[in-house]
Design a protein around this motif. Structure first.
Motif, PDB file in Angstrom:
ATOM      1  N   VAL A   6     -37.225 -21.084 -12.437  1.00 45.73           N
ATOM      2  CA  VAL A   6     -36.644 -19.069 -13.723  1.00 45.73           C
ATOM      3  C   VAL A   6     -37.629 -18.306 -14.131  1.00 45.73           C
ATOM      4  O   VAL A   6     -39.228 -18.775 -13.679  1.00 45.73           O
ATOM      5  CB  VAL A   6     -35.922 -19.722 -14.729  1.00 45.73           C
ATOM      6  N   ASP A   7     -38.148 -16.715 -13.690  1.00 48.39           N
ATOM      7  CA  ASP A   7     -38.387 -15.865 -14.020  1.00 48.39           C
ATOM      8  C   ASP A   7     -38.239 -14.928 -14.750  1.00 48.39           C
ATOM      9  O   ASP A   7     -37.072 -14.931 -14.768  1.00 48.39           O
ATOM     10  CB  ASP A   7     -39.947 -15.430 -13.076  1.00 48.39           C
ATOM     11  N   ASP A   8     -38.347 -13.322 -14.406  1.00 46.46           N
ATOM     12  CA  ASP A   8     -38.111 -12.449 -15.516  1.00 46.46           C
ATOM     13  C   ASP A   8     -37.546 -12.165 -14.183  1.00 46.46           C
ATOM     14  O   ASP A   8     -36.734 -10.911 -15.282  1.00 46.46           O
ATOM     15  CB  ASP A   8     -39.381 -12.198 -16.389  1.00 46.46           C
ATOM     16  N   SER A   9     -37.188 -12.110 -13.542  1.00 47.91           N
ATOM     17  CA  SER A   9     -36.121 -11.512 -12.070  1.00 47.91           C
ATOM     18  C   SER A   9     -34.356 -11.829 -12.753  1.00 47.91           C
ATOM     19  O   SER A   9     -34.374 -12.449 -13.124  1.00 47.91           O
ATOM     20  CB  SER A   9     -36.618 -11.568 -10.764  1.00 47.91           C
ATOM     21  N   VAL A  10     -33.841 -10.692 -12.219  1.00 37.94           N
ATOM     22  CA  VAL A  10     -32.075 -11.047 -12.120  1.00 37.94           C
ATOM     23  C   VAL A  10     -31.479 -11.893 -11.065  1.00 37.94           C
ATOM     24  O   VAL A  10     -30.601 -13.392 -12.071  1.00 37.94           O
ATOM     25  CB  VAL A  10     -31.741  -9.417 -11.912  1.00 37.94           C
ATOM     26  N   SER A  11     -32.425 -11.933 -10.370  1.00 40.21           N
ATOM     27  CA  SER A  11     -31.470 -12.973  -9.258  1.00 40.21           C
ATOM     28  C   SER A  11     -32.304 -14.884  -9.770  1.00 40.21           C
ATOM     29  O   SER A  11     -31.211 -16.009  -9.568  1.00 40.21           O
ATOM     30  CB  SER A  11     -32.380 -13.056  -7.962  1.00 40.21           C
ATOM     31  N   SER A  12     -33.663 -14.475 -10.723  1.00 40.48           N
ATOM     32  CA  SER A  12     -33.677 -16.763 -10.171  1.00 40.48           C
ATOM     33  C   SER A  12     -32.751 -16.752 -11.784  1.00 40.48           C
ATOM     34  O   SER A  12     -32.648 -17.625 -11.879  1.00 40.48           O
ATOM     35  CB  SER A  12     -35.194 -16.761 -11.383  1.00 40.48           C
ATOM     36  N   TRP A  13     -32.086 -15.083 -12.592  1.00 40.29           N
ATOM     37  CA  TRP A  13     -31.395 -15.900 -13.858  1.00 40.29           C
ATOM     38  C   TRP A  13     -29.505 -15.696 -13.132  1.00 40.29           C
ATOM     39  O   TRP A  13     -29.069 -16.534 -13.564  1.00 40.29           O
ATOM     40  CB  TRP A  13     -31.047 -14.519 -14.694  1.00 40.29           C
ATOM     41  N   ARG A  14     -29.471 -15.110 -12.300  1.00 40.40           N
ATOM     42  CA  ARG A  14     -28.309 -16.001 -11.441  1.00 40.40           C
ATOM     43  C   ARG A  14     -28.259 -17.516 -10.731  1.00 40.40           C
ATOM     44  O   ARG A  14     -27.327 -18.207 -10.701  1.00 40.40           O
ATOM     45  CB  ARG A  14     -27.883 -14.616 -10.409  1.00 40.40           C
ATOM     46  N   VAL A 101     -31.032 -31.266  -6.312  1.00 46.18           N
ATOM     47  CA  VAL A 101     -30.832 -29.922  -5.259  1.00 46.18           C
ATOM     48  C   VAL A 101     -31.258 -29.106  -6.069  1.00 46.18           C
ATOM     49  O   VAL A 101     -32.100 -28.879  -7.233  1.00 46.18           O
ATOM     50  CB  VAL A 101     -29.499 -29.986  -5.465  1.00 46.18           C
ATOM     51  N   VAL A 102     -32.646 -27.925  -5.594  1.00 41.25           N
ATOM     52  CA  VAL A 102     -33.385 -26.940  -5.964  1.00 41.25           C
ATOM     53  C   VAL A 102     -32.741 -26.036  -5.832  1.00 41.25           C
ATOM     54  O   VAL A 102     -31.742 -25.616  -4.711  1.00 41.25           O
ATOM     55  CB  VAL A 102     -34.550 -26.949  -5.450  1.00 41.25           C
ATOM     56  N   VAL A 103     -32.398 -25.172  -7.234  1.00 42.43           N
ATOM     57  CA  VAL A 103     -32.144 -24.400  -6.668  1.00 42.43           C
ATOM     58  C   VAL A 103     -32.494 -22.423  -7.391  1.00 42.43           C
ATOM     59  O   VAL A 103     -33.434 -23.219  -8.040  1.00 42.43           O
ATOM     60  CB  VAL A 103     -30.805 -23.935  -7.652  1.00 42.43           C
ATOM     61  N   LEU A 104     -32.861 -21.690  -6.543  1.00 40.29           N
ATOM     62  CA  LEU A 104     -33.538 -20.144  -6.742  1.00 40.29           C
ATOM     63  C   LEU A 104     -32.949 -19.196  -5.992  1.00 40.29           C
ATOM     64  O   LEU A 104     -31.889 -19.281  -5.768  1.00 40.29           O
ATOM     65  CB  LEU A 104     -35.495 -20.497  -5.019  1.00 40.29           C
ATOM     66  N   GLY A 105     -33.679 -18.473  -7.469  1.00 39.59           N
ATOM     67  CA  GLY A 105     -33.268 -16.952  -6.492  1.00 39.59           C
ATOM     68  C   GLY A 105     -33.867 -15.816  -5.116  1.00 39.59           C
ATOM     69  O   GLY A 105     -34.819 -17.184  -5.045  1.00 39.59           O
ATOM     70  N   THR A 106     -33.526 -15.201  -4.899  1.00 40.61           N
ATOM     71  CA  THR A 106     -34.294 -14.848  -3.403  1.00 40.61           C
ATOM     72  C   THR A 106     -35.276 -13.955  -4.718  1.00 40.61           C
ATOM     73  O   THR A 106     -35.550 -13.438  -5.325  1.00 40.61           O
ATOM     74  CB  THR A 106     -32.956 -13.861  -2.446  1.00 40.61           C
ATOM     75  N   SER A 107     -36.069 -13.465  -3.418  1.00 42.21           N
ATOM     76  CA  SER A 107     -38.006 -13.124  -3.408  1.00 42.21           C
ATOM     77  C   SER A 107     -37.778 -11.319  -4.058  1.00 42.21           C
ATOM     78  O   SER A 107     -36.603 -10.790  -3.733  1.00 42.21           O
ATOM     79  CB  SER A 107     -37.957 -13.156  -2.151  1.00 42.21           C
ATOM     80  N   ARG A 108     -37.924 -11.711  -4.841  1.00 46.91           N
ATOM     81  CA  ARG A 108     -37.591  -9.828  -5.445  1.00 46.91           C
ATOM     82  C   ARG A 108     -38.768  -8.240  -4.572  1.00 46.91           C
ATOM     83  O   ARG A 108     -38.357  -7.270  -4.584  1.00 46.91           O
ATOM     84  CB  ARG A 108     -38.691 -10.032  -6.308  1.00 46.91           C
ATOM     85  N   ARG A 109     -39.929  -9.362  -3.890  1.00 51.55           N
ATOM     86  CA  ARG A 109     -40.324  -8.232  -2.559  1.00 51.55           C
ATOM     87  C   ARG A 109     -39.383  -8.103  -1.354  1.00 51.55           C
ATOM     88  O   ARG A 109     -38.037  -8.916  -1.071  1.00 51.55           O
ATOM     89  CB  ARG A 109     -41.334  -8.334  -1.752  1.00 51.55           C
ATOM     90  N   ARG A 110     -38.985  -6.639  -0.803  1.00 52.42           N
ATOM     91  CA  ARG A 110     -38.189  -7.056   0.351  1.00 52.42           C
ATOM     92  C   ARG A 110     -38.626  -7.543   1.237  1.00 52.42           C
ATOM     93  O   ARG A 110     -38.123  -7.631   1.928  1.00 52.42           O
ATOM     94  CB  ARG A 110     -38.356  -5.162   0.641  1.00 52.42           C
ATOM     95  N   TRP A 111     -39.826  -7.144   2.049  1.00 54.71           N
ATOM     96  CA  TRP A 111     -40.124  -8.520   3.274  1.00 54.71           C
ATOM     97  C   TRP A 111     -40.273  -9.843   2.775  1.00 54.71           C
ATOM     98  O   TRP A 111     -40.047 -10.475   3.490  1.00 54.71           O
ATOM     99  CB  TRP A 111     -41.243  -7.698   4.069  1.00 54.71           C
ATOM    100  N   SER A 117     -41.717 -16.235   1.078  1.00 54.05           N
ATOM    101  CA  SER A 117     -41.227 -16.086  -0.706  1.00 54.05           C
ATOM    102  C   SER A 117     -41.537 -17.447  -0.733  1.00 54.05           C
ATOM    103  O   SER A 117     -41.035 -18.395  -0.038  1.00 54.05           O
ATOM    104  CB  SER A 117     -39.923 -15.288  -0.664  1.00 54.05           C
ATOM    105  N   VAL A 118     -41.324 -18.096  -1.969  1.00 51.81           N
ATOM    106  CA  VAL A 118     -41.011 -19.601  -2.299  1.00 51.81           C
ATOM    107  C   VAL A 118     -40.074 -19.733  -1.720  1.00 51.81           C
ATOM    108  O   VAL A 118     -39.874 -20.971  -1.184  1.00 51.81           O
ATOM    109  CB  VAL A 118     -40.498 -18.943  -4.237  1.00 51.81           C
ATOM    110  N   SER A 119     -38.232 -19.184  -1.972  1.00 54.07           N
ATOM    111  CA  SER A 119     -37.576 -19.762  -1.356  1.00 54.07           C
ATOM    112  C   SER A 119     -37.108 -19.837   0.346  1.00 54.07           C
ATOM    113  O   SER A 119     -37.181 -21.139   0.418  1.00 54.07           O
ATOM    114  CB  SER A 119     -36.142 -18.700  -1.879  1.00 54.07           C
ATOM    115  N   CYS A 120     -37.943 -19.453   0.677  1.00 59.08           N
ATOM    116  CA  CYS A 120     -38.347 -20.088   2.116  1.00 59.08           C
ATOM    117  C   CYS A 120     -39.150 -20.826   2.472  1.00 59.08           C
ATOM    118  O   CYS A 120     -39.015 -21.969   3.026  1.00 59.08           O
ATOM    119  CB  CYS A 120     -39.014 -18.150   2.986  1.00 59.08           C
ATOM    120  N   VAL A 133     -29.926 -18.231  -4.045  1.00 48.76           N
ATOM    121  CA  VAL A 133     -28.746 -17.262  -4.221  1.00 48.76           C
ATOM    122  C   VAL A 133     -29.461 -16.029  -4.814  1.00 48.76           C
ATOM    123  O   VAL A 133     -30.246 -15.723  -5.088  1.00 48.76           O
ATOM    124  CB  VAL A 133     -28.999 -17.627  -6.423  1.00 48.76           C
ATOM    125  N   PRO A 134     -28.683 -14.867  -4.118  1.00 44.87           N
ATOM    126  CA  PRO A 134     -29.033 -13.586  -4.228  1.00 44.87           C
ATOM    127  C   PRO A 134     -29.055 -13.267  -5.496  1.00 44.87           C
ATOM    128  O   PRO A 134     -28.485 -13.367  -6.675  1.00 44.87           O
ATOM    129  CB  PRO A 134     -27.832 -13.443  -3.455  1.00 44.87           C
TER     130      PRO A 134
END
Length: 134
Positions: A6-14, A101-111, A117-120, A133-134
């Motif tokens: 988790v961090d402060d991004s919307v995708s991490s809260w999802r 299992v490890v769950v992550l949100g998508t990257s905030r950066r476009r590319w 990214s961390v998820s990749c 999770v998107p």
């Protein structure tokens, strides 16, 4: 055990909401980890950590969210704060806690979604199932 970054991004809260539901359904321990990135500035007398410390505000936000979530059936959860590179920290945490299992949100950066990214990085490591999770 379900590990979610988790961090402060919307995708991490999802991702945290998804992980909480998964932990509840599987009656598993939910570990939410915030890895505080370290940004160092190097000068003639060495390096100094100049990264802002948001862990207290993130901790209170996560704790409040988890109290709400725990009321909906997640009896076992833990919050961990660490410092360092997020990819490396999540890999070490998943190994240390023996994540199922490890769950992550998508990257905030476009590319970042396509390259480093961390998820990749975690998907490429592939020692455990990784859900992004998107």
């Amino acid at each position: 055990m379900v590990l979610v970054g988790v961090d402060d991004s919307v995708s991490s809260w999802r991702a945290a909401a998804y992980a909480a539901g998964l932990a509840r359904r599987e009656d598993a321990l939910l570990i939410m980890i915030y890895i505080r990135p370290v940004v160092a500035v190097t000068g003639p007398y060495g390096s100094v950590d100049v990264s802002p410390d948001h862990s207290h505000s993130i901790l209170s936000h996560i704790t409040e969210s988890l109290r709400h979530t725990a009321g909906r059936g997640v009896p076992r959860w833990q919050f961990v704060v660490s410092r360092g590179d997020p990819s490396t920290g999540l890999i070490h945490a998943a190994d240390r806690y023996q994540a199922d299992v490890v769950v992550l949100g998508t990257s905030r950066r476009r590319w970042g979604r396509f390259s480093s990214s961390v998820s990749c990085t975690l998907v490429k490591t592939a020692r455990w199932p990784v859900t992004v999770v998107p």
